[in-house]
Motif scaffolding. Structure first.
Motif, short mmCIF file in Angstrom:
data_model
loop_
_atom_site.label_atom_id
_atom_site.label_comp_id
_atom_site.label_asym_id
_atom_site.label_seq_id
_atom_site.Cartn_x
_atom_site.Cartn_y
_atom_site.Cartn_z
N GLN A 29 0.82 -1.19 -0.13
CA GLN A 29 -0.04 0.00 -0.11
C GLN A 29 0.91 1.26 0.01
N ALA A 30 2.06 1.42 0.74
CA ALA A 30 2.98 2.34 0.79
C ALA A 30 3.57 2.62 -0.43
N ALA A 31 3.93 1.39 -1.09
CA ALA A 31 4.95 1.45 -2.47
C ALA A 31 3.84 2.13 -3.64
N GLY A 32 2.58 1.47 -3.38
CA GLY A 32 1.55 2.17 -4.53
C GLY A 32 1.27 3.65 -4.28
N THR A 33 1.18 4.01 -3.04
CA THR A 33 1.00 5.44 -2.81
C THR A 33 2.05 6.20 -3.11
N ALA A 34 3.29 5.90 -2.76
CA ALA A 34 4.58 6.60 -3.19
C ALA A 34 4.73 6.75 -4.50
N ALA A 35 4.31 5.36 -5.26
CA ALA A 35 4.63 5.65 -6.90
C ALA A 35 3.42 6.66 -7.60
N ALA A 36 2.36 6.42 -7.20
CA ALA A 36 1.28 7.31 -7.62
C ALA A 36 1.54 8.77 -7.40
N LEU A 37 2.12 9.02 -6.23
CA LEU A 37 2.40 10.52 -5.78
C LEU A 37 3.65 11.03 -6.84
N ALA A 38 4.57 10.20 -6.96
CA ALA A 38 5.65 10.49 -7.97
C ALA A 38 5.30 10.97 -9.24
N VAL A 39 4.22 10.01 -9.69
CA VAL A 39 3.74 10.34 -11.13
C VAL A 39 2.93 11.51 -11.01
#
Length: 430
Positions: free
Chosen positions: A394-404
């Motif tokens: 969940q954290a990785a998916g959130t960080a990835a979405a924020l980076a995009v």
């Protein structure tokens, strides 16, 4: 990158690419897609779930062990649990064996639940696809090459999440790691189900009684490498599930050793099943109802990230400013001996998992999530629970979405923004 004799075909590019759909990868993909970025997921089997649907049937790590259990995982993982209960395919199981209260489920139903949530969120799924190489420019990953029945494909992405369990993508990017070649790792286990069990009588057998009988196994004519382990109820009538076998001293990254381990795990399963049928009340008319789809691998590569979670961090219940999840699970080491080593945190305590443990050294726009995170051997034996793998995903998916969304590097994602977004989606950080 490798030189290919076959030309690469192109798949549609994506914002976030997740490799591996185990507890970490499936949760990462669902999370990123729910946050509105184009998300693709590559899986080598024909279904989602990884260990959660191939080997195991219980989510541990959602609750702290001890006298006063506390829920420490939430958000997208709650959606998974809700869907299982909605389908009458899960039960809460007491802290019988020491890891805390578990959520036991039917793995076949979970396959459908993972797919339902992924498709509902808009994740593009690629099954029967094996990552064989990376696309990169310098230290920055740009995508992967996948192999399928119809050839090799190029899949480009802005951010890649390695949730392969074995850190396959990170290793190909040159990220430093530790594995069995650097020291001991945990043993492997083939799980199996027993059917036609008299569940009421089987439940009446205490753990201490079962383990005492196992200690006598050699004199009784059984070859049981592990003299303890669990056999537990499931949501299915007449079905009990096991976690008993122990295949030791295996390098799960070695083709030959892993092949022999699969064979040995099934051999041991038959012997443990014979033991249960012949020696344990409630199993007299039972039969072995199926092996895990593959042998369960607890530990292989552990990457070196921007921070490395340590044994001291776990046992001292350390907190971090860049926390993205928490864990109260004990150190549970399935070593090469006949028992399992348990070491507990102080009563009711948890430690934080830092975001930096998901950020590999020497690679940009790449995250890892799940059991290949940056941790030492003992810390890994605590943080590898599926509840924590889901929280990391969940954290990785959130960080990835924020980076995009912010058009920035993963290392530049504001921690305060990452944490606030996680809390808004239900994650439990404190």
């Amino acid at each position: 990158m490798m030189i290919y004799s076959t030309s690469l075909q192109d798949l549609p590019s994506t914002d976030v690419l997740v490799v591996g759909s185990g507890s970490a990868g499936a949760t990462a993909a669902i999370t990123a897609a729910r946050l509105g970025v184009a998300t693709s997921l590559v899986e080598r089997y024909g279904f989602m779930g990884g260990i959660s649907t191939q080997v195991l049937d219980t989510f541990y790590g959602f609750f702290t062990p001890g006298v006063h259990p506390r829920k420490v995982v939430g958000g997208v993982p709650d959606s998974v649990i809700e869907e299982l209960f909605k389908r009458n395919a899960a039960i809460y199981r007491p802290n019988t064996y020491g890891a805390g209260q578990g959520i036991t489920y039917d793995p076949e139903t979970l396959k459908v639940v993972w797919e339902h949530l992924a498709r509902q969120a808009g994740v593009r799924l690629y099954y029967h696809a094996l990552v064989v190489d990376v696309l990169s420019e310098g230290a920055e990953i740009r995508g992967v090459v996948i192999a399928s029945k119809t050839g090799l494909y190029r899949l480009s992405a802005k951010v890649v999440i390695d949730a392969s369990g074995d850190a396959d993508v990170a290793a190909r990017m040159g990220v430093p790691f530790e594995s069995s070649r650097d020291g001991p790792i945990q043993s492997l286990t083939t799980t199996f189900k027993m059917i036609n069990v008299d569940v009421a009588r089987a439940k009446s057998v205490k753990k201490s009684e079962l383990h005492a009988k196992m200690q006598q196994a050699e004199q009784l004519g059984y070859d049981l490498p592990r003299k303890e382990g669990s056999v537990h109820i499931t949501p299915l009538p007449g079905v009990m599930a096991t976690n008993m076998t122990r295949v030791r001293d295996v390098d799960p990254l070695d083709l030959t050793q892993l092949t022999l381990a699969e064979i040995e795990g099934r051999r041991q399963s038959l012997e443990y099943a014979r033991f249960l049928i012949e020696q344990i009340p409630g199993y007299e008319n039972a039969a072995l109802g199926g092996f895990s789809i593959q042998i369960g691998i607890r530990e292989s590569r552990r990457i070196f990230g921007e921070y490395r979670l340590t044994r001291a961090d776990v046992l001292s219940a350390r907190k971090f400013d860049d926390a993205i999840a928490q864990c109260g699970a004990p150190i549970e080491e399935h070593h090469a001996g006949q028992d399992t080593r348990w070491e507990y945190l102080p009563e009711g305590e948890t430690y934080h998992i830092p975001y930096r443990c998901l950020l590999p050294q020497k690679a940009e726009q790449l995250l890892v999530a799940g059991r290949c995170l940056s941790a030492d051997h003992d810390a890994h034996a605590s943080v590898r629970s599926m509840g924590q793998c889901m929280a990391m995903g969940q954290a990785a998916g959130t960080a990835a979405a924020l980076a995009v969304a912010l058009n920035c590097q993963l290392r530049e994602v504001p921690i305060s923004k990452l944490q606030s977004t996680l809390r808004q989606t239900g994650a439990v950080l404190d």
